[in-house]
Structures are given as C-alpha cells and as structure tokens.
Write an enzyme that holds these catalytic residues in place. Structure first.
Site, PDB file in Angstrom:
ATOM      1  N   GLU A  77       0.787  -1.099   0.007  1.00  0.00           N
ATOM      2  CA  GLU A  77       0.076  -0.038   0.008  1.00  0.00           C
ATOM      3  C   GLU A  77       1.021   1.232  -0.097  1.00  0.00           C
ATOM      4  O   GLU A  77       0.615   2.162  -0.766  1.00  0.00           O
ATOM      5  CB  GLU A  77      -0.923   0.055   1.283  1.00  0.00           C
ATOM      6  CG  GLU A  77      -1.822  -1.062   1.196  1.00  0.00           C
ATOM      7  CD  GLU A  77      -2.608  -1.137   2.566  1.00  0.00           C
ATOM      8  OE1 GLU A  77      -3.789  -1.707   2.707  1.00  0.00           O
ATOM      9  OE2 GLU A  77      -2.105  -0.800   3.653  1.00  0.00           O
ATOM     10  N   ASP A  78       1.877   1.378   0.834  1.00  0.00           N
ATOM     11  CA  ASP A  78       2.650   2.269   0.952  1.00  0.00           C
ATOM     12  C   ASP A  78       4.178   1.938   0.845  1.00  0.00           C
ATOM     13  O   ASP A  78       4.788   1.746   1.975  1.00  0.00           O
ATOM     14  CB  ASP A  78       2.155   3.142   2.174  1.00  0.00           C
ATOM     15  CG  ASP A  78       3.133   4.566   2.401  1.00  0.00           C
ATOM     16  OD1 ASP A  78       3.720   5.055   1.172  1.00  0.00           O
ATOM     17  OD2 ASP A  78       3.375   5.185   3.580  1.00  0.00           O
TER      18      ASP A  78
END
Length: 456
Positions: A164-165
C-alpha cells in the site's frame, strides 16, 4: 580440520574459562551447542532473555495491531520510511482482524479482488504460509498452530502495508524498532524454524573478543559465506543469549533483492543494512546498470563515514551471493570469495582512521530456507522452508600485512589474502557440517551437552 579432537564447554562456562582454554589449546576449534534461556555468567544477557520471553507469540498479533493501526475507526497508518509530510495511507485491516487460518487465507483473495494486492504477491504469500506452517509443525511444538497463525498474521499485515505504501531504504538503513519493533518481529518469526537442540556456535571466545574490540572503539568486519535470505536473523538468534549486543548492532551489507521483494522487506526493515546492488544482478536490466553503480558508490561513501566513527561491526558475503550446491554431487559448500569485494572492505577498514580487524565467519543454515538452484533475475522466488539446526563459527583474525609479506605483487597479495579468508571459512564450515548433519565427529561434538528449546 574436522578430524581434529575438539574441546567442548557446557553452556554455563564463563568468558574467562573459555579464553583460558583457547589459549591453552590454540590449534583446536572449541565448539558449543546452543543452550538458550539458561543461567549465564554474563549479566548483559538477562535483559535480552527477559525481553525475548516477554515477546510471546500469542501477544504479537495484539501488539502489532496497536502499533500499526493508529485509529480503529479510521483504519489509517503511516509507514516509517517515507519521510515527514507524506499523507497517511488507508491501511486495510483484513489480516489484523482475521480470527482463523481460513479467514487469513481468504483475506489474501479478498485483497486481490479489491485491487490492493497484486496476484503474484498474493500467490507468494499463500505459498509462504503453507511452507512456514509445515516447517513449524515439523518442530513438534505443542503451540505450533497458535505460533503459525500469530506470526503469519503479523507478517501478512506488514507485507500488505508495504504494498500500500512502499518503504524506501536509504543507502544506510538503521533497524526500525519504534513504533513497531521490526527486529523482534524477525526474531520471533524465524525462531520456530531453528532446531536449537542441533545447533552450534564455534569459537565462542572469539565473539567475546570481538565485543571487547568494539568497546575499545575498533571496527570489525566479518567476511562470511551466505546461505539464505534469513541469514541476518539466524545469526542474531544464534548469538542472542551469549552476545546479545553483537547480535543486535551488526550491520549487514545487503543486496537489492531483500529490500525490493514485498515478502522480504518487513524482515529487512528490522536489520541495520548497507544497501548495495550485487554484481550478479548488475546487468539484469542493462539500462539500469549505471544507476546501480552510482548507488553502490553512495553506499561505499556511507560505509566509510560509519567506519570513521569506530565501534562498527559489518558483515559481508564476500562471494556476492548465496551458496549453492554442486550441480553434480549436490554437496553444499561456501561459494568462492571475490577478491575485489574483500579488498574494498580491507581498504575501507585501513583508511577509517581507527583500528580495524577482519575475521572469517562461517555460517551453515541452508536447510532452513535454501535458495533456488540457480541465480534468478526475477523478484519473487519460491521459498522452501524446513525446521532444522544451524551453525555459526568465527575464526581468528587474519592479518593482511602478514599475508602480503610473502607476495611480490599487489594483486598476488590481494588474491592470497582472499584465499586465506576463504580457506578459514571453509574449514569452519566443514566442522559445522559434520556436527549438524551427523557426519564424522558427531559423537565428540555432542558429548556431555544438553539443550533446551528457546521458546519454553
């Protein structure tokens, strides 16, 4: 070397007794089986063993939930490596909220369908779960089901978090231990895979010697072979009772694969790393070769700055990659060392402005997580995992001036020094092989020594 009679010591022997013994029998290689969580004369161990005991597998999932997810209602979290000012990223709670193996595995498919998890990463996660589960079950531990579920829940959550990040590693990465302790996460994940009843440390007194040199402000480089992606964690686990500070402060020269593969990154985030591109993968994508060379130059400069400060211990795989079995005999042995890599480390040590020492280090742990038979270009290798013993042995420091004095040319001296280090590692490795795989010398190695599993 492996045919030599080997003196052994119980796990309660003192540092002074070990030092005295090695002085009186210098040609021999004292080995000791691992006996974790028992009394020891070294007071520094008490804090570490208490810390490990308190990090129960059953509470790890709860701890991760509290640290990774900032707010239950919003379900958002910020990763630690992307710098200040970056917007928070909504983090899926699919894995954290799983209450069973079925929910955990179905959560992988749910994340793929939601578009948050690439199918190839998802396939790797599911394969990893099954292989990890089988390996932990091999240990026969009565809480194997809970251990697998707890550890894989935390692992999956952090793998997804990085997708996601994505975390970006600096040339010198310091282990992240706040707000989430990635170091202990790695320790607790790999610990159930090691058969400590069949694991060994060689020349323990030399590890104490290394610690003393670090206290004096000296630098130490460990020239080692390399066998698995989990080597840094396995080394730390083998040393966490006898040499806890050395286990935790070591800096590893790491290739780019362990800092780019989503399944590896959460474990790498818990180690001190100097990030480089391996020669073996320098030209996998030709147009990126120049960028990789420049990145390696930055990392070398970073290493030089670190060494100038003194009291650093650096581990490097001098072959540039993991060991692999012989194609014909299927026998494992340390891969040949690269002279230029060894010489670069030697010159960095010599020009640091503080005293430096180079020790040969042998590691045997390929059974736990063997690499693919051949070097692969693609990220995302198949991970085979088993429950097995491991071994670690350090040999006496080898002096370059002593080797070079017998050589006429500079290149000849570099090659001779590299060969001397490799020979020492290979000799230590053969003794470990004999001990762990039940070949010659096993009766002498195991005489009069008892062990206990580390999670009891």
């Amino acid at each position: 070397m492996s045919s030599l009679p080997l003196p052994f010591f119980s796990a309660t022997c003192t540092k002074e007794a070990l030092s005295s013994s090695i002085k009186s029998s210098s040609p021999l290689v004292p080995f000791q089986r691992l006996q974790l969580f028992r009394s020891t004369s070294r007071t520094a161990t008490t804090t570490t063993t208490t810390r490990i005991r308190s990090s129960l597998f059953y509470s790890l999932k709860v701890k991760a939930t509290a640290e990774v997810v900032q707010d239950k209602e919003s379900g958002v979290a910020v990763t630690g490596g992307t710098g200040g000012g970056k917007p928070v990223v909504e983090h899926s709670r699919t894995f954290i909220e799983a209450h069973s193996e079925q929910e955990l595995l179905s959560g992988i498919r749910k994340e793929v369908e939601a578009g948050r998890l690439p199918p190839n990463v998802a396939a790797g996660m599911e394969e990893l779960y099954q292989n990890y589960r089988n390996a932990v079950f091999q240990s026969g531990h009565p809480a194997a089901v809970e251990i697998v579920f707890s550890n894989m829940t935390v692992a999956f959550d952090h793998m997804l978090l990085d997708v996601e990040d994505p975390f970006v590693f600096e040339p010198y990465h310091k282990a992240l231990q706040e707000p989430f302790d990635y170091y202990m996460f790695g320790q607790n994940y790999i610990r159930p895979l090691i058969d400590f009843r069949n694991s060994y440390i060689g020349n323990l007194s030399l590890f104490y010697e290394i610690e003393e040199k670090l206290k004096q402000g000296h630098n130490v480089v460990l020239i080692s072979n390399h066998q698995t992606e989990a080597d840094p964690i396995i080394i730390s686990l083998l040393l966490e009772k006898t040499n806890p500070q050395l286990a935790e402060r070591k800096i590893y020269v790491a290739g780019d694969r362990v800092i780019t593969d989503p399944l590896c990154k959460p474990f790498s985030m818990g180690r001190n790393l100097l990030c480089v591109y391996s020669k073996k993968h320098m030209y996998d994508i030709p147009e990126l070769a120049e960028m990789k060379r420049k990145a390696n130059t930055r990392s070398l400069k970073e290493m030089a700055l670190l060494l100038r400060g003194g009291s650093k211990v650096v581990w490097i795989a001098a072959s540039g990659g993991r060991d692999r079995p012989d194609a014909l005999t299927e026998e494992w042995y340390p891969a040949r060392f690269d002279s230029s890599s060894v010489d670069n480390m030697r010159r960095l040590i010599e020009h640091s402005g503080v005293p430096g020492h180079i020790y040969p280090l042998a590691l045997l742990c390929y059974d736990i997580m063997p690499p693919p038979p051949q070097v692969e270009k693609e990220i995302g290798e198949k991970r085979i995992i088993t429950f097995h013993g491991a071994g670690l042995s350090v040999a006496p420091e080898i002096s370059f001036p002593e080797i070079a004095a017998a050589c006429e040319k500079s290149k000849e001296a570099k090659d001779a020094y590299t060969q001397a280090l490799y020979k020492s590692v290979n000799e230590q490795y053969n003794v470990l092989e004999s001990a762990i795989h039940g070949k010659q010398g096993l009766e002498a190695l195991t005489a009069g020594v008892s062990l206990s599993q580390p999670w009891k």
